[in-house]
Motif scaffolding. Structure first.
Motif: not given
Ligand code: TYD
Length: 413
Positions: A384-385, A250, A325-327, A392, A217, A352, A74, A347-349, A388
């Motif tokens: 939550n995002f 969050h 996300s974790a959620k 995107k 979690y 991951k 994360y 996911d943009d990470t 955003e």
């Protein structure tokens, strides 16, 4: 296989054993632990209990923190919303403390997201984080970082290497901590008598109000209200001198400003704290009542979501997700869905990408795939995002794509 968790039968705030279970997922994978296919995701019991004495909520187990946090994918800086929130916090502290230069420690400093904003204000900074991979990233960005879980030994190292600090920040980490007393004692040790401890966490009142069951979690061992924390800090001779709510962070976060009892230099707003505690009591949150309906609401969401997926499948529509996300990973596991339901999760990470959402076979991919396959619907799992993510993915929308958001109610946007 080695067991990576222990049962927890005692309230980590007040020590009570009067804990009542009110939400039980059964065994769930660790949703931030990305493993390759062969290893398989370990499933660990996940249930939440309410303390009848201090009203804190906590999990019935504690997973070994080294197992969860030593390699952590994360990255706080992926979110622009969170970066802006960090910049606003830097300004808030500058105005609130009104001193020339501030010496700041961030606990669980991640990739240095917050400390970078502090540096822009000319504050001296040090971070502590247990994830080796994140410490490297932060250091490369010029942020001095000690690689450790927070506790007495880390406090000693900070004092030795850096000295005592005017500000300690802990955003989105306190709810991860099993031994809250040791954590606070170490904060108190490292903080000057005139300093402030700023702790921020997703607020339990919002979890209940907006059915945010997917924020439950294994990493989040506690779900905090203001009342038990005021009690906890009192035990360490510290006062909550002010607080602030952030509805958009969050799923709705609460920030507490905590000072040592003898601190006379910082402005105190006891009325604001009292009113907040009264509102919390008036909402019934200090009794088990409001918590007991959470599972019914979660089950209804699952049924509604399954119904919508069935309906879309019947119409030959393609559905994918956004935000591993974790959620989001909790949500897909709770709903028991797989890659036949969700083609992939964007996911943009980068770190991951290439893995599957833990416990499922749904691949995590980059945005490129979104435009190659162009699904008809995108479930915003990191709700939550939402804003955003919608900004995107304008091209997806312009090409006819629609969004689904499931929390607090399943809806097409
Ligand atoms: P987040 O909701 O912050 O936290 P948690 O894991 O605690 O539920 O996670 C957001 C995820 O969404 C994270 O994996 C990064 C991803 N993300 C994107 O891929 N693109 C974006 O534009 C944003 C805002 C988030």
């Amino acid at each position: 296989m080695k067991k990576h968790y222990q049962d927890k039968n005692e309230c980590r705030i007040c020590g009570s054993h009067r804990l009542m279970k009110y939400f039980d997922f059964g065994p769930m994978p660790l949703v931030n632990r990305y493993v390759s296919g062969e290893e398989g995701a370990e499933r660990i019991p996940l249930a939440v209990m309410f303390c009848e004495d201090c009203a804190n909520s906590q999990l019935s187990v504690v997973v070994d923190p080294y197992f969860m946090f030593s390699n952590y994918l994360y990255h706080s800086s992926v979110s622009k919303t969170f970066k802006e929130h960090c910049a606003a916090m830097a300004l808030d502290l500058q105005e609130r403390l009104n001193r020339g230069s501030l010496r700041c420690l961030d606990i669980a400093s991640n990739d240095g997201c917050l400390l970078k904003e502090f540096q822009k204000k000319g504050f001296e900074t040090v971070g502590v984080d247990p994830a080796q991979n994140l410490c490297e990233i932060a250091r490369q960005g010029g942020i001095r970082t000690i690689c450790s879980l927070w506790g007495d030994a880390a406090a000693e190292e900070v004092i030795k290497e850096f000295g005592k600090v005017d500000v300690v920040t802990a955003t989105n980490v306190f709810a991860h901590v099993d031994d809250t007393h040791a954590f606070v004692a170490a904060v108190s040790r490292v903080l000057t008598d005139e300093g402030v401890f700023v702790v921020e966490f997703p607020y339990m009142g919002n979890l209940i109000k907006y059915h945010e069951f997917d924020t439950i979690y294994h990493e989040h061992v506690s779900y905090f209200l203001a009342r038990p924390l005021v009690q906890l800090f009192k035990m360490h001779k510290m006062d909550v001198c002010d607080l602030k709510e952030f509805p958009d962070i969050h799923g709705g976060s609460l920030r507490l400003y905590v000072v040592k009892e003898q601190n006379r230099t910082i402005a105190r707003r006891p009325k604001r704290v009292e009113t907040f505690l009264k509102d919390e009591a008036d909402a019934g949150l200090h009794t088990i009542g409001p918590y007991q309906g959470l599972d019914t609401r979660a089950n209804k969401l699952r049924t509604d979501f399954a119904g919508l997926l069935d309906d879309l499948r019947g119409k030959n529509k393609k559905v994918a997700g956004y935000g591993a996300s974790a959620k989001g990973n909790v949500f897909v596991n709770f709903c028991g869905i797989d890659r036949r339901d969700l083609l992939f999760i964007v996911d943009d990470t980068v770190a991951k990408q290439g893995f599957c959402s833990p416990g499922t076979d749904i691949p995590i991919v980059s945005q490129k795939r979104l435009y190659e396959e162009l699904p008809d619907y995108l479930v915003i799992l990191a709700w939550n995002f939402s804003e955003e993510i919608m900004n995107k993915t304008r091209e997806f929308r312009e090409r006819g794509g629609k969004y689904i958001i499931a929390i607090p109610e399943v809806r097409i946007v």
